[in-house]
Design a protein around this motif. Structure first.
Motif, short mmCIF file in Angstrom:
data_model
loop_
_atom_site.label_atom_id
_atom_site.label_comp_id
_atom_site.label_asym_id
_atom_site.label_seq_id
_atom_site.Cartn_x
_atom_site.Cartn_y
_atom_site.Cartn_z
N HIS A 55 -16.51 87.17 54.05
CA HIS A 55 -17.63 86.76 53.20
C HIS A 55 -17.31 85.50 52.39
O HIS A 55 -18.20 84.70 52.11
N VAL A 56 -16.05 85.29 52.07
CA VAL A 56 -15.67 84.07 51.35
C VAL A 56 -15.77 82.88 52.29
O VAL A 56 -16.30 81.82 51.93
N ARG A 57 -15.28 83.02 53.52
CA ARG A 57 -15.35 81.94 54.50
C ARG A 57 -16.81 81.58 54.81
O ARG A 57 -17.16 80.41 54.89
N ILE A 58 -17.65 82.61 54.98
CA ILE A 58 -19.06 82.36 55.28
C ILE A 58 -19.73 81.66 54.10
O ILE A 58 -20.48 80.70 54.28
N THR A 59 -19.43 82.11 52.88
CA THR A 59 -20.02 81.49 51.68
C THR A 59 -19.61 80.02 51.58
O THR A 59 -20.45 79.16 51.29
N LEU A 60 -18.34 79.73 51.82
CA LEU A 60 -17.88 78.35 51.75
C LEU A 60 -18.52 77.48 52.84
O LEU A 60 -18.86 76.32 52.59
N ASN A 61 -18.70 78.04 54.03
CA ASN A 61 -19.35 77.28 55.10
C ASN A 61 -20.82 77.01 54.77
O ASN A 61 -21.32 75.92 55.03
N VAL A 62 -21.49 78.02 54.20
CA VAL A 62 -22.89 77.83 53.80
C VAL A 62 -22.98 76.76 52.70
O VAL A 62 -23.87 75.91 52.72
N LEU A 63 -22.06 76.80 51.74
CA LEU A 63 -22.05 75.78 50.69
C LEU A 63 -21.80 74.39 51.26
O LEU A 63 -22.39 73.41 50.79
N LEU A 64 -20.95 74.29 52.25
CA LEU A 64 -20.69 73.00 52.89
C LEU A 64 -21.95 72.46 53.56
O LEU A 64 -22.29 71.28 53.41
N ILE A 65 -22.67 73.32 54.26
CA ILE A 65 -23.91 72.90 54.92
C ILE A 65 -24.96 72.53 53.87
O ILE A 65 -25.67 71.52 54.01
N CYS A 66 -25.06 73.32 52.79
CA CYS A 66 -26.00 73.00 51.71
C CYS A 66 -25.67 71.66 51.08
O CYS A 66 -26.58 70.86 50.78
N ASP A 67 -24.39 71.39 50.86
CA ASP A 67 -24.00 70.11 50.27
C ASP A 67 -24.38 68.95 51.20
O ASP A 67 -24.86 67.92 50.74
N LEU A 68 -24.17 69.14 52.49
CA LEU A 68 -24.54 68.12 53.45
C LEU A 68 -26.05 67.85 53.39
O LEU A 68 -26.49 66.69 53.36
N LEU A 69 -26.84 68.92 53.35
CA LEU A 69 -28.29 68.75 53.25
C LEU A 69 -28.70 68.08 51.94
O LEU A 69 -29.60 67.24 51.93
N LEU A 70 -28.05 68.45 50.85
CA LEU A 70 -28.36 67.83 49.56
C LEU A 70 -28.08 66.33 49.58
O LEU A 70 -28.86 65.55 49.03
N VAL A 71 -26.99 65.94 50.20
CA VAL A 71 -26.66 64.52 50.28
C VAL A 71 -27.69 63.76 51.11
O VAL A 71 -28.14 62.68 50.73
N VAL A 72 -28.12 64.35 52.23
CA VAL A 72 -29.12 63.70 53.07
C VAL A 72 -30.45 63.59 52.32
O VAL A 72 -31.11 62.54 52.35
N ILE A 73 -30.85 64.66 51.64
CA ILE A 73 -32.10 64.62 50.87
C ILE A 73 -32.01 63.59 49.75
O ILE A 73 -32.96 62.84 49.50
N ALA A 74 -30.86 63.55 49.06
CA ALA A 74 -30.69 62.58 47.97
C ALA A 74 -30.76 61.15 48.50
O ALA A 74 -31.36 60.28 47.85
N LEU A 75 -30.19 60.90 49.66
CA LEU A 75 -30.29 59.56 50.25
C LEU A 75 -31.73 59.18 50.58
O LEU A 75 -32.17 58.06 50.33
N ASN A 76 -32.48 60.15 51.13
CA ASN A 76 -33.88 59.88 51.44
C ASN A 76 -34.69 59.63 50.17
O ASN A 76 -35.54 58.74 50.14
N LEU A 77 -34.45 60.41 49.12
CA LEU A 77 -35.14 60.19 47.85
C LEU A 77 -34.80 58.83 47.26
O LEU A 77 -35.66 58.15 46.69
N GLU A 78 -33.54 58.45 47.39
CA GLU A 78 -33.12 57.15 46.86
C GLU A 78 -33.79 56.00 47.62
O GLU A 78 -34.20 55.01 47.02
#
Length: 158
Positions: A55-78
């Motif tokens: 569950h820790v590994r899965i949580t960290l992988n989900v957070l990594l994917i969320c961070d990637l999506l946040l960066v892409v969304i932030a770039l588009n907003l910028e």
């Protein structure tokens, strides 16, 4: 001392004699053997067990994917903010030219662009920094758990 010399069963050696298999055994599979050989406190063993739970590994992988999506969304907003800022500047330039040609006072300077987009980018950056901080804590725990072997493992150092 090799595990077979201590009466322990070692992990099965790669059957193929390729350099890649030897390298994989040395740096990927052997890391757990080295972990078992080092004396660890109960706390280090608890940290090891916690960090390797599914569950820790899965949580960290989900957070990594969320961070990637946040960066892409932030770039588009910028990019959208830059476009709105450019549009507002062009409009202000045209108004200033019209005002100057008709003898009116020149346009007052104000903030250009859609600033709600800029504020959204800032929020996404702070969330991303928070997620990356969790990864720093994870790496510090792994360094504490593994000791000097952390720096001998090429995938950890990258």
């Amino acid at each position: 001392m090799h595990p077979s010399e201590r009466g322990e069963t070692a992990r099965q050696q790669p059957s193929c004699g390729s350099r890649f298999n030897k390298w994989m055994h040395k740096y990927v599979f052997d890391i757990h053997d080295r972990y078992e050989r080092v004396k660890h406190t109960k706390f280090r063993k608890a940290v090891h067990k916690f960090l390797h739970e599914p569950h820790v590994r899965i949580t960290l992988n989900v957070l990594l994917i969320c961070d990637l999506l946040l960066v892409v969304i932030a770039l588009n907003l910028e990019i959208e903010f830059e476009k709105s800022e450019l549009h507002d500047l062009e409009q202000a330039y045209e108004e200033a030219i019209d005002a100057c040609t008709h003898g009116h006072s020149c346009h007052e300077l104000h903030r250009f662009g859609n600033h709600s987009l800029e504020d959204g980018v800032q929020v996404l950056r702070f969330i991303s920094i928070g997620i990356l901080s969790l990864f720093v804590v994870e790496n510090l725990l792994i360094i504490f758990e593994m000791g000097i072997d952390f720096f001998k493992h090429p995938f950890h150092v990258l």
